[in-house]
Scaffold this motif. Structure first.
Motif, PDB file in Angstrom:
ATOM      1  N   ALA A  72      -0.550   3.318  25.526  1.00 42.59           N
ATOM      2  CA  ALA A  72      -1.432   2.977  24.404  1.00 42.59           C
ATOM      3  C   ALA A  72      -1.255   3.998  23.280  1.00 42.59           C
ATOM      4  O   ALA A  72      -1.193   3.648  22.099  1.00 42.59           O
ATOM      5  CB  ALA A  72      -2.889   2.919  24.859  1.00 42.59           C
ATOM      6  N   GLY A  73      -1.141   5.281  23.643  1.00 44.03           N
ATOM      7  CA  GLY A  73      -0.883   6.320  22.646  1.00 44.03           C
ATOM      8  C   GLY A  73       0.450   6.086  21.946  1.00 44.03           C
ATOM      9  O   GLY A  73       0.545   6.135  20.713  1.00 44.03           O
ATOM     10  N   ASP A  74       1.482   5.796  22.737  1.00 46.99           N
ATOM     11  CA  ASP A  74       2.808   5.527  22.162  1.00 46.99           C
ATOM     12  C   ASP A  74       2.745   4.337  21.205  1.00 46.99           C
ATOM     13  O   ASP A  74       3.382   4.327  20.152  1.00 46.99           O
ATOM     14  CB  ASP A  74       3.819   5.201  23.274  1.00 46.99           C
ATOM     15  N   TYR A  75       1.988   3.331  21.619  1.00 46.70           N
ATOM     16  CA  TYR A  75       1.834   2.134  20.790  1.00 46.70           C
ATOM     17  C   TYR A  75       1.203   2.496  19.439  1.00 46.70           C
ATOM     18  O   TYR A  75       1.644   2.023  18.391  1.00 46.70           O
ATOM     19  CB  TYR A  75       0.970   1.128  21.563  1.00 46.70           C
ATOM     20  N   LEU A  76       0.198   3.349  19.463  1.00 53.20           N
ATOM     21  CA  LEU A  76      -0.456   3.743  18.209  1.00 53.20           C
ATOM     22  C   LEU A  76       0.472   4.601  17.336  1.00 53.20           C
ATOM     23  O   LEU A  76       0.454   4.481  16.116  1.00 53.20           O
ATOM     24  CB  LEU A  76      -1.767   4.481  18.494  1.00 53.20           C
ATOM     25  N   PHE A  77       1.283   5.447  17.954  1.00 54.91           N
ATOM     26  CA  PHE A  77       2.287   6.204  17.183  1.00 54.91           C
ATOM     27  C   PHE A  77       3.180   5.232  16.409  1.00 54.91           C
ATOM     28  O   PHE A  77       3.481   5.419  15.236  1.00 54.91           O
ATOM     29  CB  PHE A  77       3.195   7.038  18.101  1.00 54.91           C
ATOM     30  N   THR A  78       3.614   4.189  17.116  1.00 58.14           N
ATOM     31  CA  THR A  78       4.503   3.209  16.496  1.00 58.14           C
ATOM     32  C   THR A  78       3.811   2.511  15.339  1.00 58.14           C
ATOM     33  O   THR A  78       4.399   2.276  14.285  1.00 58.14           O
ATOM     34  CB  THR A  78       4.905   2.150  17.538  1.00 58.14           C
ATOM     35  N   LEU A  79       2.556   2.189  15.563  1.00 57.10           N
ATOM     36  CA  LEU A  79       1.769   1.531  14.528  1.00 57.10           C
ATOM     37  C   LEU A  79       1.685   2.431  13.291  1.00 57.10           C
ATOM     38  O   LEU A  79       1.810   1.977  12.147  1.00 57.10           O
ATOM     39  CB  LEU A  79       0.369   1.258  15.092  1.00 57.10           C
TER      40      LEU A  79
ATOM     41  N   LYS B 128       7.139  -1.468  18.805  1.00 54.37           N
ATOM     42  CA  LYS B 128       5.831  -1.933  19.261  1.00 54.37           C
ATOM     43  C   LYS B 128       5.973  -2.923  20.401  1.00 54.37           C
ATOM     44  O   LYS B 128       5.209  -2.903  21.360  1.00 54.37           O
ATOM     45  CB  LYS B 128       5.124  -2.644  18.103  1.00 54.37           C
ATOM     46  N   LYS B 129       6.970  -3.822  20.258  1.00 60.12           N
ATOM     47  CA  LYS B 129       7.158  -4.854  21.279  1.00 60.12           C
ATOM     48  C   LYS B 129       7.454  -4.233  22.639  1.00 60.12           C
ATOM     49  O   LYS B 129       7.044  -4.741  23.669  1.00 60.12           O
ATOM     50  CB  LYS B 129       8.320  -5.776  20.883  1.00 60.12           C
ATOM     51  N   ILE B 130       8.213  -3.140  22.621  1.00 57.98           N
ATOM     52  CA  ILE B 130       8.535  -2.458  23.874  1.00 57.98           C
ATOM     53  C   ILE B 130       7.242  -1.989  24.542  1.00 57.98           C
ATOM     54  O   ILE B 130       7.027  -2.188  25.735  1.00 57.98           O
ATOM     55  CB  ILE B 130       9.456  -1.240  23.619  1.00 57.98           C
ATOM     56  N   LEU B 131       6.370  -1.416  23.728  1.00 55.46           N
ATOM     57  CA  LEU B 131       5.145  -0.847  24.289  1.00 55.46           C
ATOM     58  C   LEU B 131       4.162  -1.923  24.684  1.00 55.46           C
ATOM     59  O   LEU B 131       3.441  -1.784  25.675  1.00 55.46           O
ATOM     60  CB  LEU B 131       4.539   0.142  23.304  1.00 55.46           C
ATOM     61  N   ILE B 132       4.145  -3.014  23.919  1.00 58.70           N
ATOM     62  CA  ILE B 132       3.281  -4.121  24.326  1.00 58.70           C
ATOM     63  C   ILE B 132       3.784  -4.673  25.662  1.00 58.70           C
ATOM     64  O   ILE B 132       2.991  -5.021  26.538  1.00 58.70           O
ATOM     65  CB  ILE B 132       3.216  -5.191  23.214  1.00 58.70           C
ATOM     66  N   GLY B 133       5.117  -4.686  25.844  1.00 66.43           N
ATOM     67  CA  GLY B 133       5.698  -5.108  27.131  1.00 66.43           C
ATOM     68  C   GLY B 133       5.192  -4.227  28.264  1.00 66.43           C
ATOM     69  O   GLY B 133       4.800  -4.713  29.324  1.00 66.43           O
ATOM     70  N   GLU B 134       5.176  -2.919  28.013  1.00 63.20           N
ATOM     71  CA  GLU B 134       4.705  -1.986  29.042  1.00 63.20           C
ATOM     72  C   GLU B 134       3.233  -2.218  29.350  1.00 63.20           C
ATOM     73  O   GLU B 134       2.807  -2.147  30.501  1.00 63.20           O
ATOM     74  CB  GLU B 134       4.896  -0.530  28.584  1.00 63.20           C
ATOM     75  N   LEU B 135       2.457  -2.474  28.297  1.00 61.63           N
ATOM     76  CA  LEU B 135       1.024  -2.680  28.517  1.00 61.63           C
ATOM     77  C   LEU B 135       0.768  -4.019  29.213  1.00 61.63           C
ATOM     78  O   LEU B 135      -0.137  -4.134  30.041  1.00 61.63           O
ATOM     79  CB  LEU B 135       0.256  -2.596  27.186  1.00 61.63           C
ATOM     80  N   ASP B 136       1.608  -5.004  28.885  1.00 59.71           N
ATOM     81  CA  ASP B 136       1.465  -6.301  29.552  1.00 59.71           C
ATOM     82  C   ASP B 136       1.713  -6.193  31.048  1.00 59.71           C
ATOM     83  O   ASP B 136       1.195  -6.978  31.830  1.00 59.71           O
ATOM     84  CB  ASP B 136       2.457  -7.323  28.968  1.00 59.71           C
ATOM     85  N   GLN B 137       2.530  -5.214  31.421  1.00 60.13           N
ATOM     86  CA  GLN B 137       2.852  -5.070  32.843  1.00 60.13           C
ATOM     87  C   GLN B 137       1.591  -4.890  33.678  1.00 60.13           C
ATOM     88  O   GLN B 137       1.524  -5.314  34.821  1.00 60.13           O
ATOM     89  CB  GLN B 137       3.802  -3.894  33.062  1.00 60.13           C
TER      90      GLN B 137
END
Lengths: 323, 323
Positions: free
Chosen positions: A114-121, B144-153
């Motif tokens: 989630a942190g990584d996701y926010l960095f990307t955002l 972002k898509k990569i991280l959303i993939g990880e979160l979807d897991q």
């Protein structure tokens, strides 16, 4: 609703509300549970960084619309929250703003992602909304400095030979960089001159340094209350400024206590007494005041307007917390 | 020296060596210990993502110099290593490429920050080296898509009602996105037409999907050897494709085993037998082959040159590992 600290500044409060709304639109992801935890984390906070950015955007020649400013204001808070989430995993903190931390509820795995996701955002927002190849975009990317600050902290931990020089270098990256970026970004997007930009950068830096030191002092106050458990940071070998001042002064008793393998509450209160009695706490307060004084005298050189007055009032309130 | 898998492609191997050198120059930070661990992590790996990027940069109209390509090739490996570091913290893996993982040696704190630092380096490199406001920069940010993939897991873990649709969606983000980005970036920087870019994007996606499924199958093979401990992923509720196929087919015995609160080695070998005897393993192999076949037939449509031949040979070798 914007945090109550902004109640004297209704226009700013309104923009901060819009910033929060914008953030909530951005963090909508499939995973509703994580999405709603991020929404929680970005609700009701002080939003100091977006607020400084918005205030500093009033000093240049160009007047930007709220719509143009909001995504950048949001990006700064998003970056801040990303670091909070990772910090909470690292410190294994159970609560943040009186609510269970993300990793406590969904595990470290999801908190790290989630942190990584926010960095990307954050990167997405600044690269969409800042003109490219400009110094400010490079500056925004200099978030590297923040992380180098965090990694440098490793060199201070459990090191009873830590110096104020090491400490200032570390918080300069860890905390002041993001305040400085917020101020600089405000000056840049409002078409400020190079001179104005440099001034805002310095002011942001000084506010950030003061902010971290004041935080250290308040933390020290909390930890020294009777019946409180041993101060968490101290146990983890993370020395705040009052301790660093004692160590640098070569206080033998303090060095002896902090060199122990594990600290009990008696050690903690002995260390606390040294810090207070030997004047290290007051010295830390003086240093915080030095930074806020520097910030205020630089703010006096900014164009006179309501943002200038607001900045001075906010800084005054900040430093009053340790009086 | 480039990994031995590139020994038939000396020119590519040379460019990958330059990419490694470039990465090592970039990751020099104050903290020498962490710096040297990152250098280790970016030495001797297969460097598949930079390699694909470099190969795909040979199909457009514009010939870029090696100097122009290296920073972008490096950025893809840096992003990959950042995700590896965070993944190792998350899975608490003791070893990576036969060496202690960063978090094992310096703690989760420094590993998380080191990963964050590399993310920042990635964004810095692409925003400096890709023309701004182009689709590809937006694409690069679609990390972002990569991280959303990880979160979807999280939605699949321990879920015996997982479907192949959920699995494909997840690996499409988690793994295929970065392969697809590498291929697309190659097509874009070489001035490829929109048609070429779209084709490369698809090829990269199919290679990435095949790559992850083949990895799943190889992992299954390792875990099913006699005397091996219960497969780590299975214990953590992370189901690879062979298991998902069994669950989706409604295999009652498999569902019963995986629904247990904790698995012992007998459960593991019973599950393994089901996967093999009921043909779920072979079905997974067929699916991997379907993706590589699709990739190869798209590669046939690319301009004929040595890169085209190299891509086909590499993919063939990839799929041969599960024969």
């Amino acid at each position: 609703m914007a945090n109550s600290i902004w109640k004297s500044y209704p226009q700013l409060g309104e923009k901060l509300d819009l910033t929060t709304e914008f953030i909530h639109q951005q963090v909508k992801i499939n995973n509703l549970e994580i999405s709603s935890m991020i929404v929680d984390l970005t609700s009701g906070g002080k939003m100091l960084r977006p607020a400084f950015f918005l205030l500093f955007s009033e000093f240049g020649e160009e007047k930007k619309t709220t719509q143009e400013l909001i995504p950048l204001a949001a990006s700064l808070e998003i970056l801040h929250v990303a670091t909070l989430i990772h910090d909470d995993v690292i410190d294994d903190s159970p609560l943040r703003r009186s609510k269970p931390t993300l990793h406590t509820k969904y595990g470290s795995r999801n908190a790290i992602y989630a942190g990584d996701y926010l960095f990307t955002l954050y990167f997405e927002l600044i690269s969409k909304n800042l003109e490219s190849n400009t110094d400010i975009l490079r500056n925004a990317l200099s978030m590297k400095k923040i992380l180098i600050g965090e990694l440098d902290q490793m060199l201070i931990n459990f090191n009873v030979e830590s110096t104020t020089e090491m400490y200032f270098k570390e918080i300069s990256g860890k905390t002041a960089e993001l305040f400085s970026l917020s101020a600089t970004m405000g000056a840049v997007v409002s078409g400020g001159s190079q001179e104005l930009i440099e001034r805002c950068k310095k002011i942001g830096h000084n506010i950030g340094m003061a902010f971290q030191i004041i935080d250290d002092i308040l933390d020290f106050g909390n930890s020294s209350q009777i019946g409180k458990p041993v101060h968490e940071d101290l146990k983890n070998g993370v020395y705040s400024l009052p301790y660093i001042l004692g160590l640098e002064a070569g206080n033998k008793e303090l060095i002896e206590i902090l060199s122990k393998n594990s600290l009990n509450s008696e050690d903690d209160s002995r260390a606390t007494n040294i810090i207070v009695d030997e004047g290290y706490l007051n010295k830390a307060k003086d240093i915080a005041k030095k930074y806020t004084d520097q910030a205020v005298s630089e703010i006096d050189e900014l164009p006179e307007n309501s943002s200038q007055r607001a900045l001075k009032a906010i800084i005054k309130r900040l430093v009053n917390r340790i009086k």
